[in-house]
Design a protein around this motif. Structure first.
Motif, PDB file in Angstrom:
ATOM      1  N   ALA A  86       0.841  -1.209   0.000  1.00 43.95           N
ATOM      2  CA  ALA A  86       0.000   0.000   0.000  1.00 43.95           C
ATOM      3  C   ALA A  86       0.873   1.255   0.000  1.00 43.95           C
ATOM      4  O   ALA A  86       0.591   2.219  -0.720  1.00 43.95           O
ATOM      5  CB  ALA A  86      -0.929  -0.003   1.214  1.00 43.95           C
ATOM      6  N   GLY A  87       1.943   1.244   0.782  1.00 39.34           N
ATOM      7  CA  GLY A  87       2.861   2.379   0.789  1.00 39.34           C
ATOM      8  C   GLY A  87       3.559   2.546  -0.543  1.00 39.34           C
ATOM      9  O   GLY A  87       3.693   3.661  -1.058  1.00 39.34           O
ATOM     10  N   PHE A  88       4.006   1.432  -1.134  1.00 44.30           N
ATOM     11  CA  PHE A  88       4.666   1.464  -2.435  1.00 44.30           C
ATOM     12  C   PHE A  88       3.747   2.074  -3.498  1.00 44.30           C
ATOM     13  O   PHE A  88       4.142   2.983  -4.227  1.00 44.30           O
ATOM     14  CB  PHE A  88       5.070   0.033  -2.839  1.00 44.30           C
ATOM     15  N   VAL A  89       2.522   1.587  -3.574  1.00 44.19           N
ATOM     16  CA  VAL A  89       1.567   2.087  -4.573  1.00 44.19           C
ATOM     17  C   VAL A  89       1.290   3.569  -4.357  1.00 44.19           C
ATOM     18  O   VAL A  89       1.292   4.361  -5.304  1.00 44.19           O
ATOM     19  CB  VAL A  89       0.257   1.262  -4.533  1.00 44.19           C
ATOM     20  N   ALA A  90       1.070   3.974  -3.118  1.00 46.00           N
ATOM     21  CA  ALA A  90       0.736   5.376  -2.839  1.00 46.00           C
ATOM     22  C   ALA A  90       1.888   6.312  -3.190  1.00 46.00           C
ATOM     23  O   ALA A  90       1.676   7.380  -3.773  1.00 46.00           O
ATOM     24  CB  ALA A  90       0.343   5.535  -1.366  1.00 46.00           C
ATOM     25  N   VAL A  91       3.120   5.928  -2.869  1.00 40.80           N
ATOM     26  CA  VAL A  91       4.281   6.770  -3.186  1.00 40.80           C
ATOM     27  C   VAL A  91       4.480   6.852  -4.689  1.00 40.80           C
ATOM     28  O   VAL A  91       4.661   7.946  -5.250  1.00 40.80           O
ATOM     29  CB  VAL A  91       5.554   6.252  -2.479  1.00 40.80           C
ATOM     30  N   MET A  92       4.455   5.711  -5.362  1.00 38.91           N
ATOM     31  CA  MET A  92       4.629   5.714  -6.823  1.00 38.91           C
ATOM     32  C   MET A  92       3.555   6.549  -7.512  1.00 38.91           C
ATOM     33  O   MET A  92       3.856   7.356  -8.399  1.00 38.91           O
ATOM     34  CB  MET A  92       4.610   4.284  -7.376  1.00 38.91           C
ATOM     35  N   ASN A  93       2.314   6.363  -7.100  1.00 38.82           N
ATOM     36  CA  ASN A  93       1.224   7.122  -7.719  1.00 38.82           C
ATOM     37  C   ASN A  93       1.369   8.617  -7.472  1.00 38.82           C
ATOM     38  O   ASN A  93       1.093   9.436  -8.355  1.00 38.82           O
ATOM     39  CB  ASN A  93      -0.130   6.631  -7.220  1.00 38.82           C
ATOM     40  N   ALA A  94       1.812   8.989  -6.287  1.00 41.35           N
ATOM     41  CA  ALA A  94       1.956  10.411  -5.962  1.00 41.35           C
ATOM     42  C   ALA A  94       3.090  11.063  -6.739  1.00 41.35           C
ATOM     43  O   ALA A  94       2.941  12.168  -7.268  1.00 41.35           O
ATOM     44  CB  ALA A  94       2.175  10.589  -4.463  1.00 41.35           C
ATOM     45  N   LEU A  95       4.237  10.378  -6.815  1.00 35.95           N
ATOM     46  CA  LEU A  95       5.405  10.999  -7.436  1.00 35.95           C
ATOM     47  C   LEU A  95       5.428  10.869  -8.954  1.00 35.95           C
ATOM     48  O   LEU A  95       6.061  11.688  -9.628  1.00 35.95           O
ATOM     49  CB  LEU A  95       6.693  10.428  -6.850  1.00 35.95           C
ATOM     50  N   LEU A  96       4.760   9.863  -9.496  1.00 42.05           N
ATOM     51  CA  LEU A  96       4.762   9.654 -10.939  1.00 42.05           C
ATOM     52  C   LEU A  96       3.415   9.984 -11.568  1.00 42.05           C
ATOM     53  O   LEU A  96       3.107   9.528 -12.664  1.00 42.05           O
ATOM     54  CB  LEU A  96       5.185   8.212 -11.269  1.00 42.05           C
ATOM     55  N   ASP A  97       2.629  10.782 -10.887  1.00 44.61           N
ATOM     56  CA  ASP A  97       1.315  11.209 -11.372  1.00 44.61           C
ATOM     57  C   ASP A  97       1.484  12.010 -12.661  1.00 44.61           C
ATOM     58  O   ASP A  97       2.103  13.083 -12.647  1.00 44.61           O
ATOM     59  CB  ASP A  97       0.640  12.069 -10.297  1.00 44.61           C
ATOM     60  N   PRO A  98       0.953  11.512 -13.784  1.00 49.26           N
ATOM     61  CA  PRO A  98       1.141  12.226 -15.053  1.00 49.26           C
ATOM     62  C   PRO A  98       0.631  13.668 -15.029  1.00 49.26           C
ATOM     63  O   PRO A  98       1.138  14.514 -15.754  1.00 49.26           O
ATOM     64  CB  PRO A  98       0.338  11.394 -16.059  1.00 49.26           C
ATOM     65  N   SER A  99      -0.331  13.963 -14.175  1.00 46.68           N
ATOM     66  CA  SER A  99      -0.869  15.326 -14.141  1.00 46.68           C
ATOM     67  C   SER A  99       0.045  16.296 -13.381  1.00 46.68           C
ATOM     68  O   SER A  99      -0.138  17.500 -13.462  1.00 46.68           O
ATOM     69  CB  SER A  99      -2.270  15.338 -13.527  1.00 46.68           C
ATOM     70  N   ASP A 100       1.046  15.761 -12.638  1.00 47.59           N
ATOM     71  CA  ASP A 100       1.975  16.641 -11.923  1.00 47.59           C
ATOM     72  C   ASP A 100       3.373  16.047 -11.867  1.00 47.59           C
ATOM     73  O   ASP A 100       4.084  16.203 -10.884  1.00 47.59           O
ATOM     74  CB  ASP A 100       1.470  16.936 -10.508  1.00 47.59           C
ATOM     75  N   ILE A 101       3.782  15.355 -12.912  1.00 46.72           N
ATOM     76  CA  ILE A 101       5.114  14.751 -12.929  1.00 46.72           C
ATOM     77  C   ILE A 101       6.203  15.818 -13.018  1.00 46.72           C
ATOM     78  O   ILE A 101       7.374  15.554 -12.809  1.00 46.72           O
ATOM     79  CB  ILE A 101       5.241  13.708 -14.047  1.00 46.72           C
ATOM     80  N   GLN A 102       5.806  17.063 -13.286  1.00 50.13           N
ATOM     81  CA  GLN A 102       6.766  18.165 -13.351  1.00 50.13           C
ATOM     82  C   GLN A 102       6.774  19.010 -12.080  1.00 50.13           C
ATOM     83  O   GLN A 102       7.413  20.056 -12.040  1.00 50.13           O
ATOM     84  CB  GLN A 102       6.479  19.038 -14.570  1.00 50.13           C
ATOM     85  N   LEU A 103       6.094  18.565 -11.052  1.00 50.55           N
ATOM     86  CA  LEU A 103       6.060  19.279  -9.765  1.00 50.55           C
ATOM     87  C   LEU A 103       5.745  20.756  -9.952  1.00 50.55           C
ATOM     88  O   LEU A 103       6.458  21.637  -9.474  1.00 50.55           O
ATOM     89  CB  LEU A 103       7.377  19.131  -9.005  1.00 50.55           C
ATOM     90  N   GLY A 104       4.676  21.030 -10.663  1.00 48.35           N
ATOM     91  CA  GLY A 104       4.265  22.415 -10.866  1.00 48.35           C
ATOM     92  C   GLY A 104       5.254  23.237 -11.665  1.00 48.35           C
ATOM     93  O   GLY A 104       5.330  24.451 -11.494  1.00 48.35           O
ATOM     94  N   GLY A 105       6.044  22.600 -12.532  1.00 47.52           N
ATOM     95  CA  GLY A 105       6.983  23.313 -13.374  1.00 47.52           C
ATOM     96  C   GLY A 105       8.410  23.373 -12.841  1.00 47.52           C
ATOM     97  O   GLY A 105       9.277  23.952 -13.479  1.00 47.52           O
TER      98      GLY A 105
END
Length: 157
Positions: A90-109
């Motif tokens: 669950a931790g692995f999935v949540a971290v991967m989804n948060a950091l590799l989210d296509p809608s914010d993979i650029q961390l707000g630019g």
């Protein structure tokens, strides 16, 4: 103003805090200097990494890459049906989804993109004291970014 590197670390840690809150875990800490206690589990921790060799300089813009690691340490709760493997996953999935989210993979630019770079095998075992069963995992990432030549605090171009 903070360096772009530090701005990236702050943005990543904000995402880790959001993961902690979504999972309802006890702790999120950046660069822990003390061992995590039993009362701090389940926990996410972030370790800042270093800069990799610059990729190049063109038109006054330097392309850089920074590394960082996200780890998790969980305590099994069989009475609640939460096995160590399920908690680590669950931790692995949540971290991967948060950091590799296509809608914010650029961390707000701030970055061109974040990439997963591997990590450790999951580890499981008994705590040093008592019968608690714990599990852990570390995931490695890198973030590519641009800075203005001569100004480490400004995102390029």
């Amino acid at each position: 103003m903070s360096s772009v590197r530090e701005q990236i670390f702050q943005a990543v840690f904000a995402k880790i805090v959001a993961v902690r809150d979504a999972l309802e875990w006890a702790t999120a800490v950046r660069n822990p200097s003390e061992p995590l206690g039993d009362d701090q589990l389940n926990a996410l921790f972030m370790q800042d990494g270093g800069l990799l060799d610059p990729r190049g300089l063109s038109g006054g813009v330097q392309e850089d890459e920074v590394e960082f690691s996200i780890g998790l340490l969980v305590r099994e709760k069989e009475s609640a049906g939460l096995g160590k493997e399920a908690l680590v996953d669950a931790g692995f999935v949540a971290v991967m989804n948060a950091l590799l989210d296509p809608s914010d993979i650029q961390l707000g630019g701030l970055v061109e993109m974040i990439e997963a770079r591997g990590g450790s095998d999951p580890v499981y075992g008994r705590a040093k004291e008592g019968a608690r069963v714990i599990g852990g995992l570390v995931m490695d990432f890198s973030a590519r970014f641009l800075t203005r030549e001569g100004d480490a605090s400004q995102v390029g171009p």
